[in-house]
Motif scaffolding. Structure first.
Motif, mmCIF file in Angstrom:
data_model
loop_
_atom_site.group_PDB
_atom_site.id
_atom_site.type_symbol
_atom_site.label_atom_id
_atom_site.label_comp_id
_atom_site.label_asym_id
_atom_site.label_seq_id
_atom_site.Cartn_x
_atom_site.Cartn_y
_atom_site.Cartn_z
ATOM 1 N N CYS A 188 -19.738 53.971 30.215
ATOM 2 C CA CYS A 188 -19.547 54.999 31.234
ATOM 3 C C CYS A 188 -20.103 56.326 30.701
ATOM 4 N N SER A 228 -17.512 58.487 28.991
ATOM 5 C CA SER A 228 -16.578 57.912 28.013
ATOM 6 C C SER A 228 -16.583 58.644 26.671
ATOM 7 N N CYS A 261 -11.880 61.321 32.683
ATOM 8 C CA CYS A 261 -10.967 60.173 32.589
ATOM 9 C C CYS A 261 -9.600 60.470 33.210
ATOM 10 N N ARG A 311 -7.501 55.400 39.861
ATOM 11 C CA ARG A 311 -7.725 53.950 39.754
ATOM 12 C C ARG A 311 -6.398 53.195 39.675
ATOM 13 N N CYS A 335 -9.930 59.951 36.990
ATOM 14 C CA CYS A 335 -10.407 58.572 37.124
ATOM 15 C C CYS A 335 -9.266 57.578 36.914
HETATM 16 FE FE1 SF4 Z 1 -13.253 56.489 34.178
HETATM 17 FE FE2 SF4 Z 1 -15.421 56.441 32.678
HETATM 18 FE FE3 SF4 Z 1 -13.224 57.596 31.756
HETATM 19 FE FE4 SF4 Z 1 -13.330 54.946 32.013
HETATM 20 S S1 SF4 Z 1 -14.553 56.199 30.612
HETATM 21 S S2 SF4 Z 1 -11.636 56.284 32.630
HETATM 22 S S3 SF4 Z 1 -14.608 54.723 33.864
HETATM 23 S S4 SF4 Z 1 -14.436 58.257 33.502
#
Ligand code: SF4
Length: 285
Positions: free
Chosen positions: A209, A212, A116, A123, A119
């Motif tokens: 995910c 997650s 995360c 993002r 990610c």
């Molecule tokens: Fe990224 Fe998955 Fe973490 Fe959400 S749960 S931030 S999609 S890695």
């Protein structure tokens, strides 16, 4: 049928009220919806479209979807995002980690404590840069009431009180290059979002995910849901405490521009460049 109509009326009225109360959307603004394809972002899109249809002023909607590169997961989300953007007649911009950073999350996540971390950082960076480039005034995210409480407790548990300034349905513009966020689902419980998607048979990406369950957020979410089941009202109490804190003057972060890429950052080097450097160290040779 009656129940469905009543429920839809209730959930959309609450969102509309929040948009009105906090003036989340103003005349002639361009709003970029961060559209993952999950239930929260899809409701955000539908709710803003419905608000646009009944508002007595004009504003523009565009959706941005980011593919992180998570095999057997993200593409289904992108498909739902594209389908719902089509249904709502909102243009969609598709971005990916591959195209922007030349990486897939699946390949680089082992270099970090949690997938995360890279990610979220990449993002947010891609969403912000894209929204800025297209001249969006705001980014609408799908953060619901449960997400907000989880973020609040995560900041508490990390002792990161500066993050308290990120709570609330609207964030101020604190740097010219940082597009402010709005959260139209800020006071909508996650259970209501799920119910809306189910009773209206909405095409949403349901899968979790694969990364997650490793996150601090997942642990806090589990703790809150268990506590709420045993002690109903816990989430509401946390939210109310949080609203009281929101009345305290906000801690303002002064932002600089990253010495490497020029993006806004509170330090000298932004998180995106820090992550790029960790990846580069680990992929040398
Ligand atoms: Fe990224 Fe998955 Fe973490 Fe959400 S749960 S931030 S999609 S890695």
């Amino acid at each position: 049928m009656f129940q469905k109509e009543e429920f839809n009326k209730m959930i959309f009225s609450r969102i509309n009220q929040l948009i009105d109360d906090y003036k989340l959307v103003k005349e002639n603004e361009k709003i970029a919806v961060a559209l993952s394809g999950g239930k929260d972002s899809i409701l955000t899109l539908h709710a803003l479209k419905a608000y646009q249809n009944q508002a007595n002023f004009d504003f523009e909607l565009v959706a941005i979807s980011v593919n992180e590169g998570i095999a057997n997961y993200r593409q289904q989300g992108v498909n739902s995002a594209v389908n719902n953007a089509r249904i709502c007649d909102v243009p969609i911009i598709l971005k990916s980690f591959k195209e922007e950073e030349n990486i897939e999350l699946d390949d680089i996540y082992p270099y970090f404590k949690s997938a995360c971390i890279p990610c979220g950082v990449f993002r947010r960076n891609i969403l912000n840069k894209t929204a800025y480039e297209i001249g969006a005034d705001k980014i609408a995210t799908g953060h619901n009431l449960d997400d907000e409480i989880q973020s609040f407790l995560m900041s508490f548990s990390r002792g990161d009180t500066v993050k308290f300034s990120k709570f609330g349905p609207e964030l101020d513009r604190i740097h010219e290059k940082l597009v402010p966020r709005i959260k139209p689902l800020w006071n909508t419980p996650e259970a209501d979002v799920k119910k809306w998607a189910v009773i209206n048979n909405i095409d949403i990406h349901i899968a979790e995910c694969p990364y997650s369950n490793l996150s601090l957020r997942a642990k806090i979410k589990h703790f809150l849901n268990e506590t709420e089941a045993k002690h109903p009202g816990t989430k509401e109490n946390v939210m109310n405490s949080f609203k009281e804190i929101l009345d305290v003057p906000q801690i303002r972060t002064v932002l600089n521009e990253c010495e490497i890429c020029g993006e806004p950052t509170s330090g000298k080097i932004c998180k995106t460049c820090e992550i790029r450097s960790i990846i580069s160290e680990n992929t040398k040779n």
